[in-house]
Write a protein that holds these residues in place. Structure first.
Motif, PDB file in Angstrom:
ATOM      1  N   LYS A 192      26.720  -4.592   5.480  1.00  0.00           N
ATOM      2  CA  LYS A 192      26.015  -4.121   6.678  1.00  0.00           C
ATOM      3  C   LYS A 192      25.964  -2.604   6.713  1.00  0.00           C
ATOM      4  O   LYS A 192      24.920  -2.008   7.046  1.00  0.00           O
ATOM      5  N   GLY A 208      23.465  -1.465   4.345  1.00  0.00           N
ATOM      6  CA  GLY A 208      22.148  -1.742   4.908  1.00  0.00           C
ATOM      7  C   GLY A 208      21.706  -0.707   5.911  1.00  0.00           C
ATOM      8  O   GLY A 208      20.513  -0.405   6.032  1.00  0.00           O
ATOM      9  N   GLU A 236      19.950  -2.297   0.121  1.00  0.00           N
ATOM     10  CA  GLU A 236      20.004  -3.753   0.176  1.00  0.00           C
ATOM     11  C   GLU A 236      20.339  -4.320  -1.202  1.00  0.00           C
ATOM     12  O   GLU A 236      19.945  -3.778  -2.228  1.00  0.00           O
TER      13      GLU A 236
END
Length: 230
Positions: free
Chosen positions: A203, A206, A211
């Motif tokens: 996360k 991200g 990604e």
């Protein structure tokens, strides 16, 4: 000008502290939402925190631990609890100093200035900051931050340790056993706990627009691939 976050549920006392801090050339920011202290901390980004023990919902010890999970910012407790055990508990939960009520405001200001000098000023360490860098992605373990270009995200202590292992060995595989030893010092941890921490790191990556960089190698461990490389 330095910023001091004040977490005190007595509005009169909080207002007086804010006024004194401003009088000495710094900015005092009084927090009134005691259910979201960590979120306010991240929003304010203070240089020092004044933290009361007796707060609604969660006490100051809890919020001290929460702040410590993301920052090494100096924390000074201000409390009517004068017992030795209370002060020891504060220090064990990550506090830098403890002031008992009632107190003279000049003492509080002196304590604040002492922490500012220690961390940011004359007494601050002059050693070079440690960092781990791979293809433009930089981890700053001491401030628990991950940076890519102009973007920066804050990390928890465990996220920092995990990223330091993965980034430092990228693109090599890091075994599950190595990660468990570094994060929990051989204490028993189930697979779900490790998976939760891996998910949190994904996360954070991200949030920087990275990604599919953290690869799970089933039965072996994890690998951080530099897919962000320009």
């Amino acid at each position: 000008m330095y910023k001091v976050m004040i977490v005190e549920d007595d509005p009169k006392l909080g207002g007086l502290l804010e006024s004194h801090i401003r009088r000495y050339g710094n900015e005092g920011v009084l927090v009134s939402d005691f259910d979201h202290v960590l979120e306010k901390f991240k929003e304010i980004e203070p240089h020092v925190v004044l933290l009361d023990v007796n707060l609604p919902s969660f006490d100051g010890y809890y919020w001290c631990r929460m702040i410590r999970s993301v920052s090494t910012c100096p924390i000074i407790f201000i409390s009517a609890r004068s017992g030795t055990l209370d002060q020891l508990r504060a220090l064990e939960n990550g506090a830098d100093d403890y002031i008992t009520k009632p107190f003279h405001h000049d003492i509080v200001i002196a304590k604040i200035h002492s922490q500012l000098r220690r961390v940011y000023g004359d007494y601050a360490s002059v050693s070079e900051e440690r960092k781990v860098e791979k293809d433009g992605l930089t981890l700053y373990p001491e401030r628990m931050e991950l940076q890519l270009g102009e973007q920066t995200v804050a990390l928890t202590k465990k996220e920092t340790i995990l990223l330091e292992i993965l980034l430092g060995r990228s693109p090599r595989l890091v075994s599950r056993e190595t990660i468990l030893e570094k994060l929990w010092d051989d204490a028993f941890v189930d697979d779900n706990t490790l998976s939760v921490n891996i998910t949190r790191v994904r996360k954070r990556l991200g949030e920087l627009g990275i990604e599919d960089a953290l690869e799970t190698v089933r039965g072996s461990g994890y690998r951080l691939n530099s897919v962000w490389k320009q």
